[in-house]
Every structure is written in structure tokens, then in C-alpha cells.
Design an enzyme around this catalytic site. Structure first.
Site, PDB file in Angstrom:
ATOM      1  N   ASP A 192       0.864  -1.172   0.000  1.00  0.00           N
ATOM      2  CA  ASP A 192       0.000   0.000   0.000  1.00  0.00           C
ATOM      3  C   ASP A 192       0.907   1.231   0.000  1.00  0.00           C
ATOM      4  OD1 ASP A 192       0.896   0.294   2.598  1.00  0.00           O
ATOM      5  OD2 ASP A 192      -1.079   0.200   3.538  1.00  0.00           O
ATOM      6  N   HIS A 193       0.320   2.404   0.251  1.00  0.00           N
ATOM      7  CA  HIS A 193       1.115   3.638   0.263  1.00  0.00           C
ATOM      8  C   HIS A 193       2.179   3.611   1.362  1.00  0.00           C
ATOM      9  CE1 HIS A 193      -2.458   3.860   2.721  1.00  0.00           C
ATOM     10  NE2 HIS A 193      -1.878   4.772   3.494  1.00  0.00           N
TER      11      HIS A 193
ATOM     12  N   GLY B  80      -1.266  -5.489   8.744  1.00  0.00           N
ATOM     13  CA  GLY B  80      -2.465  -5.700   7.937  1.00  0.00           C
ATOM     14  C   GLY B  80      -2.221  -6.668   6.795  1.00  0.00           C
TER      15      GLY B  80
ATOM     16  N   ARG C 239       7.029   1.657   7.779  1.00  0.00           N
ATOM     17  CA  ARG C 239       7.212   2.652   8.829  1.00  0.00           C
ATOM     18  C   ARG C 239       8.016   2.084   9.988  1.00  0.00           C
ATOM     19  NH1 ARG C 239       1.006   4.186   7.858  1.00  0.00           N
ATOM     20  NH2 ARG C 239       1.323   5.506   6.044  1.00  0.00           N
TER      21      ARG C 239
ATOM     22  N   ARG D 139       5.466 -29.472  12.045  1.00  0.00           N
ATOM     23  CA  ARG D 139       4.683 -28.293  12.453  1.00  0.00           C
ATOM     24  C   ARG D 139       3.948 -27.676  11.257  1.00  0.00           C
ATOM     25  NH1 ARG D 139      10.066 -27.012  15.952  1.00  0.00           N
ATOM     26  NH2 ARG D 139       9.579 -28.523  17.590  1.00  0.00           N
TER      27      ARG D 139
ATOM     28  N   CYS E 218       3.344  -2.902   4.031  1.00  0.00           N
ATOM     29  CA  CYS E 218       2.426  -1.811   4.355  1.00  0.00           C
ATOM     30  C   CYS E 218       3.121  -1.005   5.452  1.00  0.00           C
ATOM     31  CB  CYS E 218       1.045  -2.331   4.757  1.00  0.00           C
ATOM     32  SG  CYS E 218       0.978  -3.408   6.201  1.00  0.00           S
ATOM     33  N   GLY E 219       2.405  -0.197   6.185  1.00  0.00           N
ATOM     34  CA  GLY E 219       3.065   0.647   7.180  1.00  0.00           C
ATOM     35  C   GLY E 219       3.785  -0.166   8.238  1.00  0.00           C
ATOM     36  N   THR E 220       3.053  -1.087   8.841  1.00  0.00           N
ATOM     37  CA  THR E 220       3.641  -1.946   9.875  1.00  0.00           C
ATOM     38  C   THR E 220       3.920  -3.355   9.379  1.00  0.00           C
ATOM     39  OG1 THR E 220       1.431  -2.627  10.537  1.00  0.00           O
ATOM     40  CG2 THR E 220       2.413  -0.744  11.722  1.00  0.00           C
ATOM     41  N   GLY E 221       3.258  -3.759   8.330  1.00  0.00           N
ATOM     42  CA  GLY E 221       3.286  -5.154   7.869  1.00  0.00           C
ATOM     43  C   GLY E 221       2.179  -5.986   8.494  1.00  0.00           C
TER      44      GLY E 221
ATOM     45  N   HIS F  19      10.510 -29.230  11.815  1.00  0.00           N
ATOM     46  CA  HIS F  19       9.702 -28.096  11.353  1.00  0.00           C
ATOM     47  C   HIS F  19       8.625 -28.545  10.371  1.00  0.00           C
ATOM     48  CE1 HIS F  19      12.481 -25.617  13.478  1.00  0.00           C
ATOM     49  NE2 HIS F  19      13.501 -26.112  12.782  1.00  0.00           N
TER      50      HIS F  19
ATOM     51  N   ASN G 297      10.048 -21.755   9.206  1.00  0.00           N
ATOM     52  CA  ASN G 297       8.638 -21.651   8.806  1.00  0.00           C
ATOM     53  C   ASN G 297       8.417 -21.865   7.310  1.00  0.00           C
ATOM     54  OD1 ASN G 297       9.180 -19.092  10.951  1.00  0.00           O
ATOM     55  ND2 ASN G 297       7.670 -20.606  11.558  1.00  0.00           N
TER      56      ASN G 297
END
Ligand code: RB5
Length: 151
Positions: A7-8, A69, A108, A135, A64-67, A132, A98
Site C-alpha cells: 500500500d502507500h 495488515g 514505517r 509443524r 504496508c506501514g507496519t506489515g 519443522h 517456517n
């Protein structure tokens, strides 16, 4: 092929990452966004995670800003293991433990330089398998149960 989207809030990281992927000689498909206008992260996570889930792409990167979402949306898709990483250690573990097929980064939270390094660490790392895999198999079983309405 590797698919990317943001996103932006993640646009600057995506642009830096795309340039680095192309420099590595990778086949990259960019699902946008393409400018700084405010957009909705689920629309871009859907495109990237959908392509990985359907097997049209091997790997994906979302920002995204934080990751946060992007991670929430991407992990709704069957077969997607989207890992939100905040440093090089997490980026390496995302592959080694993983076997994450999507790396998620926060525009951000990280500088473009940090993000590019993390992408490189994730791409160069190797899934360790062994305990792993047991899992990851449990995650696959949970996905099947969710699809069957049995969670
Ligand atoms: C957009 O302002 C912001 O909410 C988004 O980039 C992301 O951080 C959401 O998790």
C-alpha cells in the site's frame, strides 16, 4: 516468479526491493500500488497471496506501514505462510523454520536498506525441514479443518 505488492505505507520499500530483485536476475511481477495515494492494503495482499496460493508464483513480498495488515490478509489464503519480519534474524528464521512463502515488511518500521538486506537473507536461507515439517503439516491440517468448518 516472485510477486510483490504494497500500500502507500510500504511503497518506498517495495520500490527498493523490486530494484534489488531485478538486479538479482529474478522474474518479478509488481501488483502495485504505484503512487503515494492512500489505498487499502487488503486489495494488494489479495493479489500477491492469491498468486502464491494458486501456485502462479513461488514467492511473494508484501509491505504496508507496519506489515500487520498485510500479514493478516495474506494468511487467510490456503498454502500461504506469510511471515512478518522486523530484522534479519526473523527474515532468516522465516525461511529456515517456517518455510515462509511470503515475506512481509513494514515501511514505517524499516529503512529501505534494512528491508533489501532482509529480503536477500530470506531468499538465500534454506528451509531446514525435519521437526519443522511436522509443524507445517499441522498448519496444513488446520487449514483443511477450517475449510471443512471444523475448527
Ligand atoms: C495505512 O495507514 C496503514 O494502516 C497500513 O499501511 C498498515 O500499516 C496496516 O497494517
Amino acid at each position: 516468479m516472485i510477486v510483490i505488492g504494497s500500500d502507500h505505507g510500504g511503497l518506498a520499500l517495495k520500490e527498493a526491493i523490486e530494484a534489488a530483485l531485478v538486479a538479482r536476475g529474478m522474474d518479478v511481477k509488481d501488483f502495485g500500488t504505484d503512487n503515494g495515494d492512500s489505498v487499502d492494503y487488503p486489495d494488494f495482499a489479495e493479489k500477491v497471496a492469491g498468486a502464491v496460493s494458486r501456485g502462479e508464483a513461488d514467492l511473494g513480498i508484501l509491505a504496508c506501514g507496519t506489515g500487520i495488515g498485510m500479514s493478516i490478509v495474506a494468511n487467510k489464503f490456503p498454502g500461504v505462510r506469510a511471515a512478518l519480519a522486523a530484522d534479519e534474524f526473523m527474515a532468516r528464521m522465516a525461511k529456515e523454520h517456517n518455510n515462509a512463502n511470503i515475506l512481509v515488511l513494514g515501511g514505517r518500521v524499516l529503512t529501505a536498506e534494512q528491508a533489501v538486506k532482509m529480503v536477500s537473507v530470506w531468499l538465500d536461507a534454506h528451509y531446514e525441514g525435519g521437526r519443522h515439517q511436522r509443524r507445517l503439516d499441522k498448519i496444513t491440517r488446520l487449514e483443511a479443518a477450517a475449510r471443512a468448518g471444523k475448527l
